[in-house]
Design a protein around this motif. Sequence first.
Motif, short mmCIF file in Angstrom:
data_model
loop_
_atom_site.label_atom_id
_atom_site.label_comp_id
_atom_site.label_asym_id
_atom_site.label_seq_id
_atom_site.Cartn_x
_atom_site.Cartn_y
_atom_site.Cartn_z
N PHE A 157 4.33 -7.33 15.38
CA PHE A 157 3.09 -7.99 15.80
C PHE A 157 3.33 -8.87 17.02
O PHE A 157 2.52 -8.91 17.94
N SER A 158 4.45 -9.58 17.02
CA SER A 158 4.72 -10.47 18.15
C SER A 158 4.99 -9.70 19.43
O SER A 158 4.82 -10.24 20.53
N ASN A 159 5.36 -8.43 19.31
CA ASN A 159 5.54 -7.57 20.49
C ASN A 159 4.25 -6.85 20.86
O ASN A 159 4.26 -5.99 21.73
N GLY A 160 3.16 -7.16 20.17
CA GLY A 160 1.86 -6.55 20.49
C GLY A 160 1.62 -5.21 19.82
O GLY A 160 0.71 -4.49 20.20
N ASP A 161 2.43 -4.83 18.85
CA ASP A 161 2.31 -3.53 18.20
C ASP A 161 1.78 -3.70 16.78
O ASP A 161 2.55 -3.68 15.81
N LEU A 162 0.48 -3.85 16.64
CA LEU A 162 -0.15 -4.05 15.34
C LEU A 162 0.03 -2.80 14.47
O LEU A 162 0.42 -2.90 13.30
N THR A 163 -0.20 -1.64 15.04
CA THR A 163 -0.09 -0.39 14.29
C THR A 163 1.34 -0.17 13.81
O THR A 163 1.58 0.14 12.65
N GLY A 164 2.30 -0.32 14.71
CA GLY A 164 3.70 -0.13 14.35
C GLY A 164 4.15 -1.09 13.28
O GLY A 164 4.91 -0.73 12.37
N GLY A 165 3.68 -2.33 13.34
CA GLY A 165 4.02 -3.31 12.33
C GLY A 165 3.49 -2.93 10.95
O GLY A 165 4.19 -3.06 9.94
N ILE A 166 2.26 -2.46 10.92
CA ILE A 166 1.66 -2.05 9.64
C ILE A 166 2.43 -0.88 9.06
O ILE A 166 2.79 -0.87 7.88
N VAL A 167 2.71 0.13 9.89
CA VAL A 167 3.43 1.32 9.42
C VAL A 167 4.83 0.94 8.93
O VAL A 167 5.27 1.39 7.87
N THR A 168 5.53 0.10 9.67
CA THR A 168 6.87 -0.34 9.28
C THR A 168 6.83 -1.07 7.94
O THR A 168 7.64 -0.81 7.05
N GLY A 169 5.89 -1.99 7.79
CA GLY A 169 5.77 -2.74 6.54
C GLY A 169 5.47 -1.85 5.36
O GLY A 169 6.06 -2.01 4.28
N LEU A 170 4.56 -0.90 5.54
CA LEU A 170 4.23 0.01 4.45
C LEU A 170 5.44 0.84 4.04
O LEU A 170 5.69 1.05 2.84
N ARG A 171 6.20 1.31 5.02
CA ARG A 171 7.41 2.10 4.71
C ARG A 171 8.41 1.28 3.94
O ARG A 171 9.02 1.76 2.97
N GLN A 172 8.62 0.04 4.36
CA GLN A 172 9.59 -0.81 3.67
C GLN A 172 9.15 -1.11 2.24
O GLN A 172 9.96 -1.07 1.32
N LEU A 173 7.89 -1.40 2.06
CA LEU A 173 7.38 -1.69 0.72
C LEU A 173 7.49 -0.46 -0.18
O LEU A 173 7.88 -0.57 -1.35
N ALA A 174 7.15 0.70 0.36
CA ALA A 174 7.23 1.94 -0.42
C ALA A 174 8.68 2.27 -0.76
O ALA A 174 8.97 2.70 -1.89
N ASP A 175 9.59 2.10 0.18
CA ASP A 175 11.00 2.36 -0.08
C ASP A 175 11.52 1.46 -1.20
O ASP A 175 12.28 1.89 -2.06
N ALA A 176 11.11 0.21 -1.18
CA ALA A 176 11.55 -0.74 -2.20
C ALA A 176 10.98 -0.38 -3.58
O ALA A 176 11.66 -0.52 -4.59
N ALA A 177 9.75 0.07 -3.61
CA ALA A 177 9.09 0.41 -4.87
C ALA A 177 9.71 1.65 -5.51
O ALA A 177 9.71 1.78 -6.74
N GLY A 178 10.20 2.54 -4.71
CA GLY A 178 10.81 3.77 -5.25
C GLY A 178 9.77 4.75 -5.75
O GLY A 178 8.57 4.56 -5.62
N ARG A 179 10.27 5.81 -6.35
CA ARG A 179 9.38 6.86 -6.88
C ARG A 179 8.67 6.38 -8.13
O ARG A 179 9.23 5.66 -8.94
N GLY A 180 7.42 6.81 -8.25
CA GLY A 180 6.61 6.37 -9.37
C GLY A 180 6.58 7.28 -10.51
O GLY A 180 6.95 8.17 -10.96
#
Length: 180
Positions: A157-180
């Motif tokens: 976000f601080s680099n002006g990439d709102l989309t990239g930040g959202i995508v990165t955060g979602l990937r990290q959260l999903a990776d941490a959650a693991g398979r359901g």
Amino acid sequence: MSGEQRASAGATSMDALRAEHEDADSGPVNPNDTGDRAPGPYDSEPRIQEMTTRRATLLSPDRPFKPAQLARIDEALTLASRETGLLFSVYVGDLGQSSRATAEAMFATLAGRHHAPVLVAISPAQRRLEIVTGGESARRIPNRIAGLAALAMRGSFSNGDLTGGIVTGLRQLADAAGRG
């Protein structure tokens, strides 16, 4: 965009162009006028002049994303939800005076529809980011992991990439959650 909308947009730009080139003494410009040159072999046929203007995609507060950016976010949401079995949601907009309370109220609505939601709420104007989990999603995504995802998102976000930040955060959260 429908053909009807496209046609009316083209007519508007042609009218504007004609008005711009109208001269008070000479009247409207005729694109078939040969001017001072000698008539050529194709002058009997009307000449059609293609006038197109590149349309800039306008971003506004109520539409902060271009279609390609929305597609990237939608793909990240779909993959995260499909891989984990959790319901990932993203909200981008004003979160009011108490951003956490607003995000928790949105989360409560999601929790009424799904047993394990995850909400990422972002208010770019307020420079606020809230990640809300509860129940099953809180067990699978600890606060420490949500904090790391938030840190990575803020970096983008601080680099002006709102989309990239959202995508990165979602990937990290999903990776941490693991398979359901």
